[in-house]
Motif scaffolding. Sequence first.
Motif, PDB file in Angstrom:
ATOM      1  N   MET A 361      65.472  42.508  13.688  1.00 53.53           N
ATOM      2  CA  MET A 361      66.931  42.427  13.501  1.00 53.53           C
ATOM      3  C   MET A 361      67.211  40.750  13.173  1.00 53.53           C
ATOM      4  O   MET A 361      68.233  40.478  12.685  1.00 53.53           O
ATOM      5  CB  MET A 361      67.830  42.712  14.626  1.00 53.53           C
ATOM      6  N   GLY A 362      66.064  40.234  13.213  1.00 53.51           N
ATOM      7  CA  GLY A 362      66.364  38.579  12.879  1.00 53.51           C
ATOM      8  C   GLY A 362      66.874  37.735  13.967  1.00 53.51           C
ATOM      9  O   GLY A 362      67.272  36.832  13.623  1.00 53.51           O
ATOM     10  N   ILE A 363      66.029  38.166  15.268  1.00 51.91           N
ATOM     11  CA  ILE A 363      66.281  37.096  16.285  1.00 51.91           C
ATOM     12  C   ILE A 363      65.878  35.708  16.100  1.00 51.91           C
ATOM     13  O   ILE A 363      66.596  34.898  16.654  1.00 51.91           O
ATOM     14  CB  ILE A 363      65.819  37.728  17.650  1.00 51.91           C
ATOM     15  N   LEU A 364      64.841  35.507  15.551  1.00 54.92           N
ATOM     16  CA  LEU A 364      64.102  34.200  15.738  1.00 54.92           C
ATOM     17  C   LEU A 364      64.864  33.372  14.421  1.00 54.92           C
ATOM     18  O   LEU A 364      65.209  32.094  14.717  1.00 54.92           O
ATOM     19  CB  LEU A 364      62.664  34.202  15.210  1.00 54.92           C
ATOM     20  N   PRO A 365      65.307  33.873  13.390  1.00 53.50           N
ATOM     21  CA  PRO A 365      66.106  33.119  12.401  1.00 53.50           C
ATOM     22  C   PRO A 365      67.629  32.563  13.115  1.00 53.50           C
ATOM     23  O   PRO A 365      68.184  31.770  12.937  1.00 53.50           O
ATOM     24  CB  PRO A 365      66.480  33.957  11.200  1.00 53.50           C
ATOM     25  N   ALA A 366      67.985  33.732  13.870  1.00 50.64           N
ATOM     26  CA  ALA A 366      69.328  33.581  14.563  1.00 50.64           C
ATOM     27  C   ALA A 366      69.170  32.334  15.792  1.00 50.64           C
ATOM     28  O   ALA A 366      69.908  31.410  15.734  1.00 50.64           O
ATOM     29  CB  ALA A 366      69.827  34.703  15.261  1.00 50.64           C
ATOM     30  N   LEU A 367      67.954  32.267  16.288  1.00 55.84           N
ATOM     31  CA  LEU A 367      67.936  31.198  17.267  1.00 55.84           C
ATOM     32  C   LEU A 367      67.643  30.016  16.503  1.00 55.84           C
ATOM     33  O   LEU A 367      68.045  28.877  17.124  1.00 55.84           O
ATOM     34  CB  LEU A 367      66.622  31.533  18.359  1.00 55.84           C
ATOM     35  N   GLU A 368      67.071  29.993  15.342  1.00 57.82           N
ATOM     36  CA  GLU A 368      67.052  28.621  14.825  1.00 57.82           C
ATOM     37  C   GLU A 368      68.345  28.128  14.558  1.00 57.82           C
ATOM     38  O   GLU A 368      68.364  26.834  14.481  1.00 57.82           O
ATOM     39  CB  GLU A 368      66.114  28.964  13.525  1.00 57.82           C
ATOM     40  N   VAL A 369      69.276  29.043  13.880  1.00 59.17           N
ATOM     41  CA  VAL A 369      70.542  28.534  13.805  1.00 59.17           C
ATOM     42  C   VAL A 369      71.342  27.887  14.883  1.00 59.17           C
ATOM     43  O   VAL A 369      71.884  26.884  14.940  1.00 59.17           O
ATOM     44  CB  VAL A 369      71.529  29.457  12.894  1.00 59.17           C
ATOM     45  N   VAL A 370      71.160  28.755  15.973  1.00 56.56           N
ATOM     46  CA  VAL A 370      72.010  28.245  17.200  1.00 56.56           C
ATOM     47  C   VAL A 370      71.353  27.041  17.892  1.00 56.56           C
ATOM     48  O   VAL A 370      72.079  26.248  18.392  1.00 56.56           O
ATOM     49  CB  VAL A 370      71.849  29.558  18.313  1.00 56.56           C
ATOM     50  N   LEU A 371      69.789  26.869  17.873  1.00 63.23           N
ATOM     51  CA  LEU A 371      69.198  25.751  18.581  1.00 63.23           C
ATOM     52  C   LEU A 371      69.623  24.496  17.761  1.00 63.23           C
ATOM     53  O   LEU A 371      69.472  23.330  18.241  1.00 63.23           O
ATOM     54  CB  LEU A 371      67.717  25.886  18.450  1.00 63.23           C
ATOM     55  N   GLY A 372      69.798  24.694  16.447  1.00 58.75           N
ATOM     56  CA  GLY A 372      70.453  23.844  15.722  1.00 58.75           C
ATOM     57  C   GLY A 372      71.928  23.047  15.897  1.00 58.75           C
ATOM     58  O   GLY A 372      72.424  22.188  15.416  1.00 58.75           O
ATOM     59  N   MET A 373      72.568  23.702  16.815  1.00 58.89           N
ATOM     60  CA  MET A 373      73.959  23.340  17.234  1.00 58.89           C
ATOM     61  C   MET A 373      74.212  22.157  18.285  1.00 58.89           C
ATOM     62  O   MET A 373      73.109  22.256  18.950  1.00 58.89           O
ATOM     63  CB  MET A 373      74.519  24.777  17.481  1.00 58.89           C
ATOM     64  N   ASP A 374      75.321  21.890  18.320  1.00 62.17           N
ATOM     65  CA  ASP A 374      75.512  20.481  19.128  1.00 62.17           C
ATOM     66  C   ASP A 374      75.618  20.895  20.602  1.00 62.17           C
ATOM     67  O   ASP A 374      75.574  20.021  21.574  1.00 62.17           O
ATOM     68  CB  ASP A 374      76.650  19.802  18.665  1.00 62.17           C
ATOM     69  N   ASP A 375      76.376  22.276  20.712  1.00 56.27           N
ATOM     70  CA  ASP A 375      76.600  22.791  22.199  1.00 56.27           C
ATOM     71  C   ASP A 375      75.417  22.659  22.978  1.00 56.27           C
ATOM     72  O   ASP A 375      74.429  23.532  22.889  1.00 56.27           O
ATOM     73  CB  ASP A 375      77.356  23.864  22.058  1.00 56.27           C
ATOM     74  N   VAL A 376      75.366  21.866  23.961  1.00 55.38           N
ATOM     75  CA  VAL A 376      74.222  21.891  24.990  1.00 55.38           C
ATOM     76  C   VAL A 376      73.995  23.061  25.922  1.00 55.38           C
ATOM     77  O   VAL A 376      72.881  23.766  26.005  1.00 55.38           O
ATOM     78  CB  VAL A 376      74.288  20.773  26.076  1.00 55.38           C
ATOM     79  N   GLN A 377      75.142  23.850  26.224  1.00 57.78           N
ATOM     80  CA  GLN A 377      74.967  25.127  26.947  1.00 57.78           C
ATOM     81  C   GLN A 377      74.447  26.321  26.067  1.00 57.78           C
ATOM     82  O   GLN A 377      73.911  27.112  26.426  1.00 57.78           O
ATOM     83  CB  GLN A 377      76.434  25.471  27.491  1.00 57.78           C
ATOM     84  N   VAL A 378      74.983  26.216  24.786  1.00 57.34           N
ATOM     85  CA  VAL A 378      74.442  27.403  24.069  1.00 57.34           C
ATOM     86  C   VAL A 378      72.892  27.162  23.483  1.00 57.34           C
ATOM     87  O   VAL A 378      72.265  27.945  23.604  1.00 57.34           O
ATOM     88  CB  VAL A 378      75.303  27.285  22.542  1.00 57.34           C
TER      89      VAL A 378
END
Length: 536
Positions: A361-378
Amino acid sequence: MTDTRRRVKVYTLNEDRQWDDRGTGHVSSGYVERLKGMSLLVRAESDGSLLLESKINPNTAYQKQQDTLIVWSEAENYDLALSFQEKAGCDEIWEKICQVQGKDPSVDITQELVDESEEERFDDMSSPGLELPPCELGRLEELAELVASSLPSPLRREKLALAVENEGYIRKLLELFRQCEDLENADGLHHLYEIVKGIFLLNRTALFEVMFSEECIMDVIGCLEHDPVLGAAPRRHRDFLTKTARFKEVIPIGDPELRAKIHQTYRVQYIQDMVLPTPSVFEENMLSTLHSFIFFNKVEIVGMLQDDEKFLTDLFAQLTDEATDDDKRYELVNFLKEFCAFSQTLQPQNREAFFKTLSNMGILPALEVVLGMDDVQVRGAATDIFSYLVEYNPSMVREFVMQESQQNDDDILLINLIIEHMICDTDPELGGAVQLMGLLRTLVDPENMLATANKTEKTEFLSFFYKHCMHILSAPLLANTTDDKLSKGESSIPCACVCVCVCVCAKMTLFLTCPWPTVNVSSLIIMRKDTFTESE
């Protein structure tokens, strides 16, 4: 074989009292010459191998649970369970077992689980069925004493359970509970606490199905709030469940059965962990059916969510959509984190299918997007999800990062994002850096890398790592070797960064001293620039 009625999963109970999945197959019954008797046979649906061959012994206690489970003990501390895909198949095999043992198939247990003295057994067998007092306020004390006196004897427990089940007693007790609360009848509430606690210890699935139904479960929890030990200060579990612990559907769940199963499982888990008092060793054995109820509910929930392709597609789409607001994204990533944590109750074969589905379903590409965000909690929640993937299947992660390196620049590779977050951790205790250090060490550990006839993961991945990642990992070390830095003799390099460098540099020698939380780098860092060979 295509008969889904006989399709089962075979489980065994391990030393940690957790159910291990031994495989999926089809069950049949027949006479086995070697065992000299009628037996249960399960053959794997994948290759026809024999998963189970168990003689139906006349004195073995078989239990039927939740309409699709048959549980029994093959020997001391060796419990087995068959989980049927369909109720009809469970009923067929249950009838065969009861036929061999000369039992009525309407029972949920064929034998008693604990031996008693012959005198007690004779007295109990010769006595008629247990008669319950009328379910009235004035008889609660009498009923509480009856329940307490029945628990030590398996035969009396069985008779009590049958009487409670056949007379619809639980709903009558809960009606009295509501009356006692309205009248503020403390003595009645204390008696009801003892009665309901005792019913849990009867260890009977049919009673749990009533107690955990939507219309009954909150009143059951209410009864357990009034522990006599607490006196006039009862617990407020219902307040917590109705006002504080709110269920959020971050993605709408269209299946009402799934939604109800999630609510039920959460509440039953809460009863086990927070409401019921800590059981004694004796009582722990009498709560095995409760543990099984929760376990198989979780297996069912994960399976239903895993099969809902639309739900997972919407989840990943919203998680990576730039238009998703921060609060919503935080809820989504936390749901995915809880979903992955929930899967840890699954056995290896189930977990493999679970993580394979998430990968597809694409969990690793999704994590790559989320890890690049500024929100520390996310980012923190995404890191926890990443840790589940790395710990369970590091090869899957390695394959993904090597494939994406063919399309993306080094700076935006998933593994380099992890390295940058480790290096730039702002936590004074370096908690996040240490967690990421452990994940990187797992990914570059040659001991868990695969080797096949066609390729060697060690050679391919480590070559990739030194070409695309090592310069980012070693940058803080090299930056501290300038003349200006060396004259000061100290560096504030995160210890996690140095530890990973020491771990991954199979072709490097680093002369370092490393006190926590910073390191003093000596004046010499010697790097060997040999290249890998296939044999290495």
